[in-house]
Design a protein around this motif. Structure first.
Motif, PDB file in Angstrom:
ATOM      1  N   UNK A   1       0.841  -1.214   0.000  1.00  0.00           N
ATOM      2  CA  UNK A   1       0.000   0.000   0.000  1.00  0.00           C
ATOM      3  C   UNK A   1       0.868   1.253   0.000  1.00  0.00           C
ATOM      4  N   UNK A   2       1.863   1.253  -0.913  1.00  0.00           N
ATOM      5  CA  UNK A   2       2.785   2.373  -1.056  1.00  0.00           C
ATOM      6  C   UNK A   2       3.719   2.544   0.131  1.00  0.00           C
ATOM      7  N   UNK A   3       3.976   1.445   0.816  1.00  0.00           N
ATOM      8  CA  UNK A   3       5.015   1.420   1.864  1.00  0.00           C
ATOM      9  C   UNK A   3       6.049   0.358   1.538  1.00  0.00           C
ATOM     10  N   UNK A   4       7.305   0.656   1.727  1.00  0.00           N
ATOM     11  CA  UNK A   4       8.348  -0.364   1.737  1.00  0.00           C
ATOM     12  C   UNK A   4       8.271  -0.989   3.127  1.00  0.00           C
ATOM     13  N   UNK A   5       8.043  -2.306   3.130  1.00  0.00           N
ATOM     14  CA  UNK A   5       7.700  -2.986   4.392  1.00  0.00           C
ATOM     15  C   UNK A   5       8.905  -3.667   5.043  1.00  0.00           C
ATOM     16  N   UNK A   6      10.095  -3.185   4.751  1.00  0.00           N
ATOM     17  CA  UNK A   6      11.283  -3.861   5.305  1.00  0.00           C
ATOM     18  C   UNK A   6      11.647  -3.339   6.693  1.00  0.00           C
ATOM     19  N   UNK A   7      10.766  -2.532   7.257  1.00  0.00           N
ATOM     20  CA  UNK A   7      11.063  -2.026   8.593  1.00  0.00           C
ATOM     21  C   UNK A   7      11.099  -3.149   9.627  1.00  0.00           C
ATOM     22  N   UNK A   8      11.893  -2.915  10.689  1.00  0.00           N
ATOM     23  CA  UNK A   8      11.849  -3.844  11.826  1.00  0.00           C
ATOM     24  C   UNK A   8      10.707  -3.452  12.749  1.00  0.00           C
ATOM     25  N   UNK A   9      10.254  -2.221  12.578  1.00  0.00           N
ATOM     26  CA  UNK A   9       9.019  -1.788  13.224  1.00  0.00           C
ATOM     27  C   UNK A   9       8.100  -1.252  12.134  1.00  0.00           C
ATOM     28  N   UNK A  10       6.808  -1.332  12.407  1.00  0.00           N
ATOM     29  CA  UNK A  10       5.832  -0.806  11.436  1.00  0.00           C
ATOM     30  C   UNK A  10       5.887   0.719  11.466  1.00  0.00           C
ATOM     31  N   UNK A  11       5.105   1.359  10.615  1.00  0.00           N
ATOM     32  CA  UNK A  11       5.082   2.820  10.597  1.00  0.00           C
ATOM     33  C   UNK A  11       4.547   3.376  11.914  1.00  0.00           C
ATOM     34  N   UNK A  12       3.885   2.510  12.676  1.00  0.00           N
ATOM     35  CA  UNK A  12       3.371   2.949  13.991  1.00  0.00           C
ATOM     36  C   UNK A  12       4.361   2.607  15.108  1.00  0.00           C
ATOM     37  N   UNK A  13       5.472   2.000  14.737  1.00  0.00           N
ATOM     38  CA  UNK A  13       6.459   1.669  15.768  1.00  0.00           C
ATOM     39  C   UNK A  13       6.244   0.303  16.392  1.00  0.00           C
ATOM     40  N   UNK A  14       5.378  -0.514  15.782  1.00  0.00           N
ATOM     41  CA  UNK A  14       5.127  -1.861  16.332  1.00  0.00           C
ATOM     42  C   UNK A  14       6.275  -2.793  15.932  1.00  0.00           C
ATOM     43  N   UNK A  15       6.840  -3.467  16.917  1.00  0.00           N
ATOM     44  CA  UNK A  15       7.997  -4.324  16.660  1.00  0.00           C
ATOM     45  C   UNK A  15       7.597  -5.629  15.987  1.00  0.00           C
ATOM     46  N   UNK A  16       8.287  -5.944  14.905  1.00  0.00           N
ATOM     47  CA  UNK A  16       8.063  -7.228  14.236  1.00  0.00           C
ATOM     48  C   UNK A  16       9.015  -8.247  14.871  1.00  0.00           C
ATOM     49  N   UNK A  17       8.806  -9.532  14.603  1.00  0.00           N
ATOM     50  CA  UNK A  17       9.602 -10.587  15.249  1.00  0.00           C
ATOM     51  C   UNK A  17      11.092 -10.425  14.965  1.00  0.00           C
TER      52      UNK A  17
END
Ligand code: GCU
Length: 610
Positions: free
Chosen positions: A582-598
């Motif tokens: 949805x027009x985001x590069x999703x390679x963050x370790x946290x989401x755009x809201x700062x939620x931590x991924x595994x």
């Protein structure tokens, strides 16, 4: 640094056409300024009606006149006062919904009051405007600037009058092949006046910029500070006082014929372990001890203060030495983007949010990609004890043969170094990212790297090279640019763009006796999407990719650090997978809201062990 300061004086002299163009003023945040931030009127001008006539010639009846009908029959087809407003600093894409995808020209206008103060000068300063802009004051041209991520200023004293004045800025963020960055890039092309606008009050002769750096030399108990300073004019005999109260260091200097000072001061080094803050002698800046000293520069009764840290950075074989000690760079990449869909970051609060996330991850280093971030970001990182990699956007396939493109890149490099030359936390200047091999590219970047050293010989030079394939599980880094850099850095995407699940089999050959930084690796995941570890876009896929990559990195000889791609999911027009990107590069370790991924926890644990 001396060459940098004088060179800027000479450039200013030549551009008589914009008589107001003066050297970039240093340390603007600690000068006498009036903020012009706030609500500015804007007019969207898709076909640049306000700049060209219908024959595409620049028109003298343009919008910079801020014209008003004087008689009933007068035809004026624009009116800033009737136009809507948006916040400056800020990007238009996240402030006005129908401008989300907009790339083109928008005019900005505001009024402001001005009181002349004797013979003092007024500099109109912009922290950054993306991408190209024409600035006018009271209907008269003040100047033009190209480049979306570096500051610039014009002397507008002669355009101002007592009382109410107006400034108009034509901003155009259209992309083009000869620009820097070029036509395509994997981040949102936020348009607008994206950083502070300030009116800076200075004396006719003022301290334009200066540099104060710790020399690597140690003589017994002595350390040395290299001090250089440049006035806005080539004026000899001006007395300048440098004062560092905490070090009981106060010294007077007199400018030479170039209006410069170049000197070395000695100070006592700490008797206690390096970096100990208990001793009032010199305490060195480091992530564990981000010590900053109050520094004051005075001339003619006017004082500029600053907060400066002292440290040395160098390489020895494959090691990076901070204050003479080997250091491992536990880093992360980040874009200058607010969380929660907020557009361009441009304040200390924004910086604190993003950098705290990096600190929580266990980082002592951040790669600010792929362009110079705002000064608040760099200074906040310095206070937080985060070392910085700062980069100019020579990104992907730049127009290497184009001299104007080279001058543009060199100008951005000059201004990046001039703005941040006193930031102790900046350890690496990067001149490029993922650029295709060719003789033209090598010539362009070779020249740029050599030039960078004339601007600053105290920091490390690097660039993000790339390794995009392996043969028989052997990955070889081969890049002619190795001879120009102090640190060989490269991006690799084993497990995402190639060789999924092959990281455990991979071997690396890096035939250069220099420190190695893996400047990017990573993969995408949508926060909250769970599934098998070979299922793309799940947190488990990204988690596994990190596990395998970090185990692979542990085997790379001479690895001095890494900056995985990337701290936070970020907007990109190249990421169009609906429902996932949805027009985001999703390679963050946290989401755009700062939620931590595994995967966040995998890197966090690895850094704890480093
Ligand atoms: C590249 C590039 C980044 C980009 C990343 C990606 O390496 O440097 O700017 O966002 O890859 O593909 O996600």
């Amino acid at each position: 640094m001396k060459k940098l300061l004088i060179m800027m004086l000479t450039v200013a002299g030549v551009m008589g056409a914009w008589a107001q163009t003066v050297p970039l003023v240093g340390n603007v945040l600690n000068r006498a300024t009036t903020s012009l931030n706030g609500d500015w009127h804007y007019i969207v001008d898709v076909q640049e009606e306000g700049y060209y006539d219908y024959r595409m010639n620049p028109t003298r009846w343009g919008f910079f006149n801020n014209a008003k009908p004087q008689r009933p029959e007068d035809l004026i087809e624009y009116d800033f006062d009737a136009a809507p407003t948006m916040k400056v600093p800020g990007d238009w894409n996240t402030q006005v919904e129908r401008l989300f995808f907009y790339e083109g020209t928008i005019w900005f206008q505001r009024y402001f009051d001005y009181q002349p103060q004797g013979d003092r000068r007024a500099l109109l300063y912009f922290g950054a405007v993306n991408y190209e802009c024409h600035v006018s004051v009271n209907g008269k041209k003040a100047g033009h600037h190209v480049g979306g991520f570096t500051p610039f200023n014009f002397d507008v004293t002669d355009l101002l009058h007592e009382g109410r004045n107006f400034v108009i800025v034509k901003v155009d963020n259209k992309r083009s092949a000869s620009a820097v960055p070029t036509q395509i890039f994997d981040w949102w092309n936020y348009g607008g006046i994206t950083r502070d606008v300030l009116l800076v009050s200075v004396a006719p002769t003022y301290i334009n910029n200066y540099s104060l750096q710790l020399d690597k030399t140690i003589k017994g108990k002595k350390r040395f500070l290299n001090f250089s300073l440049q006035l806005n004019r080539k004026e000899a005999g001006r007395e300048v006082t440098l004062n560092i109260p905490e070090l009981k260091l106060k010294q007077k200097f007199v400018t030479d014929a170039n209006g410069s000072v170049n000197a070395q001061l000695s100070t006592l080094r700490s008797a206690l372990p390096l970096g100990s803050s208990k001793n009032s002698q010199l305490s060195l800046w480091s992530p564990e001890n981000p010590k900053l000293y109050k520094v004051e520069l005075s001339m003619d009764g006017e004082t500029i203060s600053d907060e400066i840290g002292f440290r040395t950075i160098e390489t020895r074989g494959k090691q990076i030495l901070l204050n003479g000690n080997p250091v491992f760079l536990k880093g992360i990449c980040l874009h200058e983007e607010k969380p929660n869909g907020g557009g361009r970051a441009n304040s200390t609060d924004d910086a604190r949010t993003l950098l705290s996330w990096a600190k929580e991850l266990g980082c002592n280093f951040v790669r600010l990609t792929h362009y110079p971030h705002n000064e608040y970001m760099v200074r906040e990182a310095e206070r937080m004890g985060l070392m910085v990699w700062s980069e100019i956007p020579c990104y992907w396939t730049i127009d290497w043969k184009n001299e104007a493109t080279y001058q543009n890149a060199q100008r951005q490099l000059t201004d990046m170094i001039a703005r941040d030359c006193n930031r102790a936390n900046i350890i690496i200047w990067s001149i490029a990212n993922e650029t295709p091999h060719s003789a033209e590219r090598d010539a362009f970047l070779g020249k740029l790297a050599t030039y960078a050293r004339t601007q600053d010989s105290t920091r490390l030079i690097s660039m993000a090279m790339e390794v995009t394939g392996a043969s028989n599980y052997v990955n070889r880094l081969q890049d002619n640019m190795n001879q120009y850099v102090d640190v060989v850095s490269f991006n690799q995407y084993v497990g995402w763009y190639r060789d999924v699940n092959d990281a455990p089999k991979m071997r690396w050959e890096i035939p250069y006796d220099k420190p190695v930084i893996i400047s990017e690796f990573g993969g995408g995941a949508k926060y909250g999407l769970h599934g098998a570890k070979n299922q793309r876009w799940t947190e488990e896929f990204q988690e596994n990719l990190y596990r395998e990559n970090l185990a692979m990195l542990d085997k790379i000889e001479g690895l001095a650090g890494t900056t995985p791609w990337i701290l936070k999911d970020f907007r990109s027009p190249r990421r169009v997978l609906i429902g996932i990107q949805d027009y985001y590069n999703m390679k963050g370790l946290v989401s755009d809201k700062g939620e931590r991924k595994k995967a966040w926890y995998v890197l966090h644990d690895w850094y704890k062990r480093k």
